[in-house]
Scaffold this motif. Sequence first.
Motif, short mmCIF file in Angstrom:
data_model
loop_
_atom_site.label_atom_id
_atom_site.label_comp_id
_atom_site.label_asym_id
_atom_site.label_seq_id
_atom_site.Cartn_x
_atom_site.Cartn_y
_atom_site.Cartn_z
N GLY A 52 0.60 -1.32 -0.16
CA GLY A 52 -0.11 -0.15 -0.10
C GLY A 52 0.74 1.22 0.12
N GLY A 53 0.17 2.35 0.29
CA GLY A 53 0.72 3.69 0.40
C GLY A 53 -0.19 4.59 -0.09
N ASP A 54 0.20 5.84 -0.58
CA ASP A 54 -0.33 7.04 -0.81
C ASP A 54 -1.19 6.74 -2.30
OD1 ASP A 54 -1.14 9.54 -1.49
OD2 ASP A 54 0.35 10.41 -0.21
N PRO A 55 -2.35 6.81 -2.36
CA PRO A 55 -3.38 6.86 -3.65
C PRO A 55 -2.80 7.90 -4.75
CG PRO A 55 -4.77 7.69 -2.00
CD PRO A 55 -3.34 7.47 -1.23
N ARG A 56 -2.24 9.13 -4.21
CA ARG A 56 -1.74 10.12 -5.02
C ARG A 56 -0.57 9.65 -5.84
NH1 ARG A 56 -0.86 14.84 -1.04
NH2 ARG A 56 0.22 13.21 0.17
N MET A 57 0.13 8.72 -5.29
CA MET A 57 1.39 8.02 -6.37
C MET A 57 0.76 7.02 -7.43
SD MET A 57 4.44 7.70 -7.25
CE MET A 57 5.70 8.64 -5.85
N VAL A 58 -0.39 6.38 -6.80
CA VAL A 58 -0.95 5.76 -7.85
C VAL A 58 -1.59 6.19 -9.09
CG1 VAL A 58 -3.13 4.21 -8.15
CG2 VAL A 58 -1.79 3.82 -5.94
N SER A 59 -2.12 7.83 -8.62
CA SER A 59 -2.58 8.50 -9.85
C SER A 59 -1.26 9.02 -10.69
CB SER A 59 -3.27 9.37 -9.28
OG SER A 59 -4.60 9.14 -8.64
#
Length: 322
Positions: free
Chosen positions: A179-186
């Motif tokens: 997991g982690g930060d969804p902004r990095m996914v974007s």
Amino acid sequence: MKIFKTLLLISIFSTGMVCAQTVNLTKKVKSETVEKIFASLKANYIYLDTAIKMGSFIQDQLKSGSYDTIQNPAAFAARLTSDLLSVYRDGHLSISYDPLFTSANGKTDTIMEKERMLKFRKRVNFGFDKAEILPGNIGYLKIGGFFEPDSAAKIMTLAAFRFVSNSESLIIDLRNNMGGDPRMVSFICGLLFNQKTHLNDLYSRKDKSTTAYWATPDTILKGFHNMPIYILTSKRTFSAGEELTYDLQTQKRAVIIGETTGGGAHPVQPFTVGNGFVANVPFARAINPITKSDWETVGVKPDKAVPADKALDFALRMVNHK
């Protein structure tokens, strides 16, 4: 809207900080802790009815004497976590004991903490474990977690993707990504899509707000925009690792190979609940614009189901036989 905190990433990659003191677990301390956890759940947990059921259960456990013999704070936190999850198994929910956690709102913005976090992120290479070119000009990236996409993290991400940018296909290994930060996914999705794409929404119950996440196509590394993408998963793949998988699957942008993922779609925020205890409370839920749902508890089901340790070989065979 507050976003997924770095606290979970710290727990993923490190053993955490050593506690400076140990609270004396008196009956009063236990009672205060249970009541404050209940209050935090009611105020913040994404499902109010579930929050009430969980809080009522640990209240009943306290009254019945189930916690009377527990003297170690970490053991008490573990038992509270286990009891809460027995009501509803939310993989992001937990109680921890950390007297050094220093804020009423889960903020740790001191200069010392920022420096410590930067050193930590560098030590784990901002989550990028491997970047390779495999035989047949197949790009391979192994990503263990996603950090906040600040300038340092973006530089590392672009460097890793640039290294494999001349490949004919790309395999992204998320089998150990927790997991982690969804902004990095974007941000990563912006490298993989050729047009602006609505990926996901996060809805917060407390303030009834919705935050939308979009992929904005990168204008430099355009080679990925139409490159075949393969995602490797395991039952350990969790949270934002699942989000990247789910986003690419629902947009028909990647082939998912491996095992059904862990099933954690609720971003979490830590709240102090007194006496050195911290409640890590899921405060929002994901809403995919295509399915109108998420992967909570059910996980992301692969397109090609194979044991996790066979997933890379399977992906290589798929690529080489296209």
